[in-house]
Write an enzyme that holds these catalytic residues in place. Structure first.
Site, PDB file in Angstrom:
ATOM      1  N   GLU A  50       0.811  -1.228   0.000  1.00  0.00           N
ATOM      2  CA  GLU A  50       0.000   0.000   0.000  1.00  0.00           C
ATOM      3  C   GLU A  50       0.843   1.275   0.000  1.00  0.00           C
ATOM      4  O   GLU A  50       0.415   2.311  -0.507  1.00  0.00           O
ATOM      5  CB  GLU A  50      -0.954   0.014   1.198  1.00  0.00           C
ATOM      6  CG  GLU A  50      -2.092  -1.000   1.104  1.00  0.00           C
ATOM      7  CD  GLU A  50      -1.741  -2.365   1.674  1.00  0.00           C
ATOM      8  OE1 GLU A  50      -0.533  -2.620   1.931  1.00  0.00           O
ATOM      9  OE2 GLU A  50      -2.658  -3.182   1.864  1.00  0.00           O
ATOM     10  N   PHE A 112     -11.316  -7.032  13.996  1.00  0.00           N
ATOM     11  CA  PHE A 112     -10.271  -7.532  13.098  1.00  0.00           C
ATOM     12  C   PHE A 112      -9.920  -6.455  12.069  1.00  0.00           C
ATOM     13  O   PHE A 112     -10.799  -5.868  11.452  1.00  0.00           O
ATOM     14  CB  PHE A 112     -10.751  -8.805  12.390  1.00  0.00           C
ATOM     15  CG  PHE A 112      -9.758  -9.317  11.380  1.00  0.00           C
ATOM     16  CD1 PHE A 112      -8.508  -9.766  11.789  1.00  0.00           C
ATOM     17  CD2 PHE A 112     -10.053  -9.320  10.027  1.00  0.00           C
ATOM     18  CE1 PHE A 112      -7.584 -10.224  10.862  1.00  0.00           C
ATOM     19  CE2 PHE A 112      -9.129  -9.764   9.093  1.00  0.00           C
ATOM     20  CZ  PHE A 112      -7.888 -10.221   9.513  1.00  0.00           C
ATOM     21  N   GLN A 113      -8.650  -6.193  11.905  1.00  0.00           N
ATOM     22  CA  GLN A 113      -8.127  -5.175  10.982  1.00  0.00           C
ATOM     23  C   GLN A 113      -8.716  -3.794  11.252  1.00  0.00           C
ATOM     24  O   GLN A 113      -8.965  -3.028  10.332  1.00  0.00           O
ATOM     25  CB  GLN A 113      -8.340  -5.596   9.515  1.00  0.00           C
ATOM     26  CG  GLN A 113      -7.472  -6.795   9.150  1.00  0.00           C
ATOM     27  CD  GLN A 113      -7.371  -7.051   7.655  1.00  0.00           C
ATOM     28  OE1 GLN A 113      -8.280  -6.756   6.895  1.00  0.00           O
ATOM     29  NE2 GLN A 113      -6.258  -7.613   7.227  1.00  0.00           N
ATOM     30  N   LYS A 162     -17.237  -0.052   6.315  1.00  0.00           N
ATOM     31  CA  LYS A 162     -17.817  -1.023   5.374  1.00  0.00           C
ATOM     32  C   LYS A 162     -19.320  -0.766   5.140  1.00  0.00           C
ATOM     33  O   LYS A 162     -19.801  -0.827   4.011  1.00  0.00           O
ATOM     34  CB  LYS A 162     -17.584  -2.422   5.945  1.00  0.00           C
ATOM     35  CG  LYS A 162     -18.519  -3.502   5.483  1.00  0.00           C
ATOM     36  CD  LYS A 162     -17.899  -4.343   4.397  1.00  0.00           C
ATOM     37  CE  LYS A 162     -18.910  -5.410   3.953  1.00  0.00           C
ATOM     38  NZ  LYS A 162     -18.528  -6.093   2.758  1.00  0.00           N
ATOM     39  N   MET A 480      24.808   7.454   1.526  1.00  0.00           N
ATOM     40  CA  MET A 480      24.808   8.772   2.151  1.00  0.00           C
ATOM     41  C   MET A 480      25.224   8.664   3.624  1.00  0.00           C
ATOM     42  O   MET A 480      26.008   9.479   4.116  1.00  0.00           O
ATOM     43  CB  MET A 480      23.439   9.435   2.014  1.00  0.00           C
ATOM     44  CG  MET A 480      23.406  10.877   2.481  1.00  0.00           C
ATOM     45  SD  MET A 480      24.589  11.929   1.605  1.00  0.00           S
ATOM     46  CE  MET A 480      23.559  12.570   0.282  1.00  0.00           C
TER      47      MET A 480
END
Lengths: 566, 160
Positions: A50, A112-113, A162, A480
């Site tokens: 993502e 959940f999630q 949802k 770097m």
């Protein structure tokens, strides 16, 4: 007629002119993905992580000058976007990120999630929303796009439970967004414009210091007009590259920590600095008390918080850069005191001085027989693409060499994570840029360290048939940090050796992309030529000098004139 | 220097955390805070006491303005204003000090809001320095508990 929340959301995206969405599905956004199938004009780019969706949307927005869109699921889908959002926030890039959320009835339940992504992203978004009422969905999306693109642009997040995407709603008719509390100032105060112009007229040693605001306001033409009208030398920030033609005789290149010697010297000696859409951050100013000690500072910025934040400003102009620069150009055109020729003559010694600095310490590097120098690779990329490619970078030495040695004559051609400095930005950004400009050559200039932070996107590039080119400047170090360790930590290379790395050629091939390698200078040009002629994703693995440094360099906390030159 | 800021906000969930998050995230200081609904139920008023030099206060004011849900920010120090705090102080009050505590309450125009055989709870309102004065004078007698509100402030109406 009532439609579902998912249908309304997609319809609203189309209404807002969205053509491409970068996303990754999950449990609570299935309804939205299901709806996407029915909209052929809306391309969904399926990423493999993502974070990449947000970077891709960011670069897409930069290339197109529009709002980029990402769509992900709740929980880990949402938390994975945070780096991308924070990067867009610091670089002022307009994006709208949709995150799924558990049903409203379960919010706060440790479902959940479930994660409080609105809470998590509050300090790194321009604004964010949790939609709890289906009727608010469409107005919220419209407001989000408006906020993202207006004023100082930035990321906006919408958290969508949802049940909102399955609720039945009436699609409200389109009307202009009116907000009680948010009204950006676009028009400059005429009195301030006049004060600024008068100060510029009096200047003996003027400098224009241009930042990313020039690009986001599409003010490059107006800036070029002002600079040429008054013969003022221009220096650019990392974010401002391309805002003024890099090959123009008034261009001094980049300033700051890895800026050119002449830019930093000019800032130090200047008597009037015109800052346009830049924010005087620590990488530009170095030690604050030694920054531009003689200069009267004019600062044009659309965000009042940027003005006098780090450096006290003498003439603040809160406005859109394009409007302010137009105002200044018009003032000079109408003012009889202004004579282009005599003004140019007056500041001629100053430009001569700058040319001398440039000649004394130009951007350069030492060639070594049989060893590829990274600067040489960037120069060759510049030459062989005629300076017309879209360049994205990762973060670190690769980013600085790209900024120093590729000259950008046009805006929206250089994408880099300037403020947050995200390793792993460049490759997904290249995919986003290619989606925005399918006919352009897009090259990610990468390091062997940072390319591995989003290497999984090779699958995305292949699936989208994105012929992006990745040029890895491979030195087996996190270069770097290694450079800082070499200079300031007596070469104690702690945690920076990454010699154990994949075979990048074989890796490209494993994904069905093309892998090419160059180990000596003579192989650089043929490899680039071959890559540019290939209509597929290509990794070019340039095995470069292991301990090459980026110079000039202003050590952290030093004055910008205390540059290390080699 | 101390500044009292009065901030009008959209009365929506999460707005207060945007304000407090701004202060903690940018290293600004909140000395006291008080929020409530205004006459318009869609708007709440937040009064906040902070400190810093003029550059910091300017930056705080601008950053507050930048929050999408902020309607108006007023620095009360720039106008003539009235400010009040309230404290409820539970102080030991036994036979030998009961009268003295009541006298002090009277001097500061406080009220007794709770009584027990061994203590009084006094309600005192006033500007922060007055509250502090009450506390200082009651301390030797024996303060058992203090609760204090944040400052609230209102600009004085124009006299002309």
């Amino acid at each position: 007629m009532k439609i579902t929340g998912a249908q309304a959301m997609i319809k609203c995206l189309e209404e807002q002119g969205v053509e491409v969405i970068f996303g990754f599905p999950g449990g609570v956004v299935i309804d939205i993905f299901d709806e996407l199938l029915r909209h052929e004009n809306l391309t969904h780019v399926l990423v493999r992580h993502e974070q990449a969706a947000v970077h891709a949307a960011d670069a897409y927005a930069r290339v197109k000058g529009t709002v980029g869109v990402a769509l992900v699921t709740s929980g880990p889908g949402a938390t994975n976007t945070v780096t991308g959002i924070a990067s867009a926030y610091l670089d002022s890039i307009p994006i709208v990120v949709f995150t799924g959320q558990v049903p409203t009835a379960l919010i706060g339940n440790d479902a959940f999630q479930e994660v409080d992504i609105v809470g998590i992203t509050r300090p790194c978004t321009k604004h964010n929303y949790l939609v709890k009422n289906p009727a608010d969905l469409v107005p919220t999306i419209r407001e989000a796009f408006y906020i993202a693109r207006s004023g100082r642009p930035g990321p906006v997040l919408i958290d969508l439970p949802k049940d909102i995407s399955v609720a039945k709603i009436k699609y409200p008719p389109l009307k202009p967004v009116q907000m009680r509390t948010y009204k950006p100032t676009y028009e400059p105060h005429p009195g301030q414009i006049e004060k600024a112009c008068k100060a510029i007229l009096k200047a003996q040693r003027p400098v224009i210091y241009a930042g990313g605001g020039v690009i986001s306001a599409d003010a490059n033409k107006e800036l070029t007009e002002l600079a040429t009208k008054l013969s003022i030398p221009v220096t650019m920030t990392l974010m401002g590259l391309g805002g003024f033609p890099g090959t123009h005789k008034l261009s001094m290149g980049m300033l700051g920590m890895h800026g050119t010697y002449c830019s930093n010297m000019a800032m130090r000696e200047s008597d009037v600095i015109v800052a346009v859409g830049a924010r005087f951050d620590d990488r530009i100013t170095g030690r604050l008390d030694a920054f531009a000690p003689h200069a009267k500072i004019i600062h044009i910025d659309i965000d009042p918080t940027s003005i006098s934040k780090n450096v006290p400003v003498d003439i603040p102009i809160v406005a859109d850069c394009k409007h302010a620069l137009t105002g200044m150009n018009t003032w000079f055109d109408r003012n009889s005191d202004f004579n282009k020729v005599s003004q140019g003559k007056k500041t001629e010694p100053w430009r001569k001085q700058i040319k001398e600095w440039e000649k004394k310490h130009p951007l350069t590097y030492k060639k070594e027989k049989g060893i590829i120098k990274p600067q040489f690779v960037v120069q060759k990329l510049y030459e062989l693409t005629k300076g017309e490619a879209i360049i994205t970078t990762e973060v670190g030495q690769n980013q600085m060499w790209a900024a120093q040695f590729y000259k950008f004559n046009n805006p929206r051609a250089f994408m880099t994570s300037g403020g947050l400095g995200v390793m792993g930005y460049g490759f997904p950004a290249a995919i986003g840029a290619q989606m925005a400009a399918p006919d352009r050559t897009v090259i990610d200039i990468a390091g062997d360290g940072s390319i591995q932070m989003n290497i999984q996107e090779l699958a995305t590039a292949r699936q989208q048939k994105c012929p992006v080119k990745i040029a890895i400047l491979n030195n087996g170090y996190l270069g770097m940090v290694r450079q800082w360790q070499e200079l300031f930590y007596e070469k104690r290379y702690s945690g920076t050796n990454i010699e154990v790395a994949p075979n990048f050629v074989a890796l490209a091939e494993a994904y069905g992309a093309v892998g090419l390698r160059a180990t000596k200078p003579s192989e650089v040009e043929p490899v680039i030529k071959k890559a540019l002629a290939t209509d597929n994703t290509v990794i070019m693995d340039f095995v470069i000098a292991r301990e090459e440094g980026v110079f000039p360099m202003v050590p952290a906390g030093k004055a910008t004139t205390e540059m290390l030159l080699a | 220097m101390k500044h009292t800021l009065s901030v009008l906000l959209q009365n929506k969930p999460g707005v207060l955390s945007r304000v407090t998050g701004l202060f903690s995230g940018r290293g600004f200081n909140i000395e006291s805070l008080s929020v409530n609904e205004t006459l318009d139920p869609g708007i709440s008023c937040l009064v906040l006491v902070t400190s810093g030099d003029s550059t910091i206060i300017e930056q705080i004011t601008k950053q507050l303005h930048k929050l999408i849900d902020v309607i108006k920010v007023s620095d009360m120090n720039e106008v003539d204003y009235v400010e009040r705090e309230m404290a409820i102080i539970r102080v030991k009050a036994e036979a030998n000090t009961r009268a003295e505590v009541l006298r002090i309450a009277d001097i500061f125009r406080g009220k007794v809001v709770d009584v027990s055989p061994k203590s009084y709870a006094l309600e005192v309102t006033g500007a922060a320095d007055k509250i502090q004065a009450v506390i200082d004078i009651l301390r030797p007698i024996g303060i058992q508990e203090i609760v204090r509100t944040g400052t609230i402030a209102i600009a004085r109406a124009k006299k002309k």
